[in-house]
Design a protein around this motif. Structure first.
Motif, PDB file in Angstrom:
ATOM      1  N   SER A 143       0.823  -1.244   0.197  1.00  0.00           N
ATOM      2  CA  SER A 143       0.212  -0.167   0.499  1.00  0.00           C
ATOM      3  C   SER A 143       0.751   1.461  -0.011  1.00  0.00           C
ATOM      4  CB  SER A 143      -1.275   0.048   1.156  1.00  0.00           C
ATOM      5  OG  SER A 143      -0.357   0.367   2.073  1.00  0.00           O
ATOM      6  N   GLY A 144       0.607   2.254  -0.089  1.00  0.00           N
ATOM      7  CA  GLY A 144       0.645   3.348   0.266  1.00  0.00           C
ATOM      8  C   GLY A 144       1.954   3.783   1.653  1.00  0.00           C
ATOM      9  N   GLY A 145       1.491   2.707   2.441  1.00  0.00           N
ATOM     10  CA  GLY A 145       2.520   3.349   3.747  1.00  0.00           C
ATOM     11  C   GLY A 145       3.322   1.897   4.092  1.00  0.00           C
ATOM     12  N   GLY A 170       4.168   1.312  -2.983  1.00  0.00           N
ATOM     13  CA  GLY A 170       2.889   2.151  -3.394  1.00  0.00           C
ATOM     14  C   GLY A 170       3.528   3.795  -2.901  1.00  0.00           C
ATOM     15  N   GLU A 171       4.345   4.245  -2.012  1.00  0.00           N
ATOM     16  CA  GLU A 171       5.268   5.615  -1.916  1.00  0.00           C
ATOM     17  C   GLU A 171       6.205   5.939  -2.752  1.00  0.00           C
ATOM     18  OE1 GLU A 171       7.136   5.167   1.971  1.00  0.00           O
ATOM     19  OE2 GLU A 171       7.629   6.925   2.008  1.00  0.00           O
ATOM     20  N   GLY A 187      -0.344   6.068  -8.344  1.00  0.00           N
ATOM     21  CA  GLY A 187       0.067   4.608  -9.171  1.00  0.00           C
ATOM     22  C   GLY A 187      -0.671   3.947  -9.881  1.00  0.00           C
ATOM     23  N   LYS A 188      -1.759   4.372 -10.003  1.00  0.00           N
ATOM     24  CA  LYS A 188      -2.830   4.020 -11.181  1.00  0.00           C
ATOM     25  C   LYS A 188      -2.640   4.261 -12.366  1.00  0.00           C
ATOM     26  CE  LYS A 188      -7.938   3.674 -11.893  1.00  0.00           C
ATOM     27  NZ  LYS A 188      -9.289   4.592 -12.223  1.00  0.00           N
ATOM     28  N   GLY A 275      -3.729  -4.216  -0.833  1.00  0.00           N
ATOM     29  CA  GLY A 275      -3.440  -3.005   0.409  1.00  0.00           C
ATOM     30  C   GLY A 275      -3.380  -2.800  -1.450  1.00  0.00           C
ATOM     31  N   GLY A 276      -3.801  -1.160  -1.706  1.00  0.00           N
ATOM     32  CA  GLY A 276      -3.808  -0.265  -2.689  1.00  0.00           C
ATOM     33  C   GLY A 276      -3.254  -0.842  -4.019  1.00  0.00           C
ATOM     34  N   VAL A 277      -2.144  -1.364  -3.981  1.00  0.00           N
ATOM     35  CA  VAL A 277      -1.264  -1.277  -5.399  1.00  0.00           C
ATOM     36  C   VAL A 277      -1.730  -2.829  -5.466  1.00  0.00           C
ATOM     37  CG1 VAL A 277       0.731  -1.436  -6.297  1.00  0.00           C
ATOM     38  CG2 VAL A 277       0.730  -0.168  -4.056  1.00  0.00           C
ATOM     39  N   ALA A 279      -3.817  -3.980  -6.632  1.00  0.00           N
ATOM     40  CA  ALA A 279      -4.986  -2.797  -8.170  1.00  0.00           C
ATOM     41  C   ALA A 279      -3.647  -2.827  -8.853  1.00  0.00           C
ATOM     42  CB  ALA A 279      -5.287  -1.119  -8.206  1.00  0.00           C
ATOM     43  N   CYS A 308      -9.749  -3.190  -3.186  1.00  0.00           N
ATOM     44  CA  CYS A 308      -7.964  -2.939  -3.155  1.00  0.00           C
ATOM     45  C   CYS A 308      -7.880  -1.984  -2.541  1.00  0.00           C
ATOM     46  CB  CYS A 308      -6.679  -3.269  -4.282  1.00  0.00           C
ATOM     47  SG  CYS A 308      -6.580  -5.239  -4.877  1.00  0.00           S
ATOM     48  N   GLY A 309      -8.690  -0.588  -2.486  1.00  0.00           N
ATOM     49  CA  GLY A 309      -8.354   0.707  -2.079  1.00  0.00           C
ATOM     50  C   GLY A 309      -8.936   0.513  -0.490  1.00  0.00           C
TER      51      GLY A 309
END
Ligand code: KG4
Ligand code: ZN
Length: 346
Positions: A143-145, A170-171, A187-188, A275-277, A279, A308-309
């Motif tokens: 994810s972002g973190g 993600g960062e 990211g997207k 996590g977000g990534v 995706a 995912c988000g």
């Protein structure tokens, strides 16, 4: 005594750890009756990242509306619920406290128990909404973190076997995106650009050959930034799609290689990407084909993009595991901004 004593097994879940305000109603572990997500991303974009104070204010404005919509869409009354689940960490303290305060008020008003949930456990249990999970399980949390490999011998047991030593995946995407002049979070967009580019820059694959399951993305980020700045100074224009593709190729190769190595070292039956990534199309495709080729007996579960988000449905799914263990909290529950799983000792 069993946690669930009412006619239906229903949990209302709340997520406010970062920049999405979300409330969901989940039935029987995996049925999402509603999952309302109010994103604040437009308010943060002009600052190029999340502004904690702005995030808290948005949560305050949105949370009651999300509650009402979630109950209405699920067609459920508070009296039918068995508990209120809420993310209590990791995340931004001010943001977490809005969700926790709302959970307490609602729980007190309707005489319901509170179920505290770890946000990262929520990301993993998004996969439970897709299909039942078999254990032992390996989760790649990106994810972002966070960037972690988490080993789960059974439901609700989490041990970190590898993690990033610097930036989260993600960062790194978001920092590189800023250099390319993209909107936050990037990211997207980088993922989309990568699909029309070529890996011409061959950026480093940090720690790929090291005999551990840790990651490092700051060297890749620096390498990317130096390449762009050097070209700018010389007045050379680089192909942006190739830059995106080369960056993504490095991230994905490292994530896939280490995940596969861990899945071979540990007796896993399931791999979950969360996590977000998660995706990321490149990651989904490459991991999918590698697992099929090298570990055909392992089930790979990557939740659909909408799970995912950050969202409250995943918090509700994780809450069922906690509820069955009667892990509840009282009105003294506090936010734990740096809440983390334990690192496995070996
Ligand atoms: O889990 P998440 O929604 O929030 C955190 O808890 O951090 O993850 C957000 C991160 C951002 O860094 C964003 O750039 C990244 O996920 N992301 C992606 C993609 N979609 C979102 N990264 C790579 N490829 C994507 N398609
Ligand atoms: Zn998250």
């Amino acid at each position: 005594m069993s946690f669930f004593t009412k006619e239906r097994r229903l949990i209302l879940a709340i997520e406010t750890s970062c920049d999405e305000t979300s409330v969901a109603v989940i039935e029987d572990e995996d049925k999402v009756l509603s999952n309302i997500v109010a994103s604040q991303i437009k308010s943060h974009q002009r600052f190029g990242g999340i502004v904690p104070e702005v995030a808290s204010r948005h949560h305050v404005e949105q949370i009651t509306i999300c509650f009402e919509e979630a109950l209405k869409e699920a067609n459920v009354t508070p009296e039918e619920l068995s508990g209120v689940a809420v993310t209590y960490g990791p995340g931004l303290v001010g943001a977490l406290l809005i969700g926790i305060s709302a959970a307490k008020a609602f729980a007190w008003a309707h005489q319901l128990p509170i179920i505290p949930v770890n946000h990262m456990a929520g990301h993993i249990y998004a996969a439970r909404i897709v299909q039942p999970l078999q254990f032992p399980l390996l989760a790649l949390l990106v994810s972002g973190g966070h960037t972690e490999l988490v080993y789960m011998s059974e439901d609700g047991s989490y041990e970190i076997i590898g993690e990033t030593r610097d930036d989260a995946a993600g960062e790194a995407y978001d920092k590189v995106g800023r250099v390319l002049g993209l909107k936050y979070p990037s990211g997207k967009e980088i993922d989309q650009m990568a699909h029309v580019g070529q890996d011409t820059f061959h950026f480093p694959r940090a720690m790929i050959h090291e005999d551990n399951f840790d990651f490092s993305f700051s060297g890749l980020k620096s390498s990317f930034i130096n390449t762009v700045h050097n070209a700018e100074q010389k007045g050379i224009e680089l192909n942006r799609e190739d830059l995106a593709c080369s960056f993504q190729a490095s991230v994905v190769e490292v994530l896939v290689t280490k995940t596969l190595r861990a899945a071979k070292d540990y007796p896993v039956k399931t791999i979950v990407v969360a996590g977000g990534v998660a995706a990321n199309q490149g990651l989904r495709e490459q991991l999918g084909s590698k697992v099929k080729e090298e570990l055909p007996d392992v089930q790979l579960v990557i939740p659909p993009l909408r799970l995912c988000g950050d969202n409250a449905a995943m918090i509700g799914a994780a809450a069922f595991i906690e509820a069955e263990k009667n892990h509840t909290a009282d009105l003294s529950l506090n936010a734990v901004p740096s809440l983390a799983f334990d690192r496995m000792k070996n």
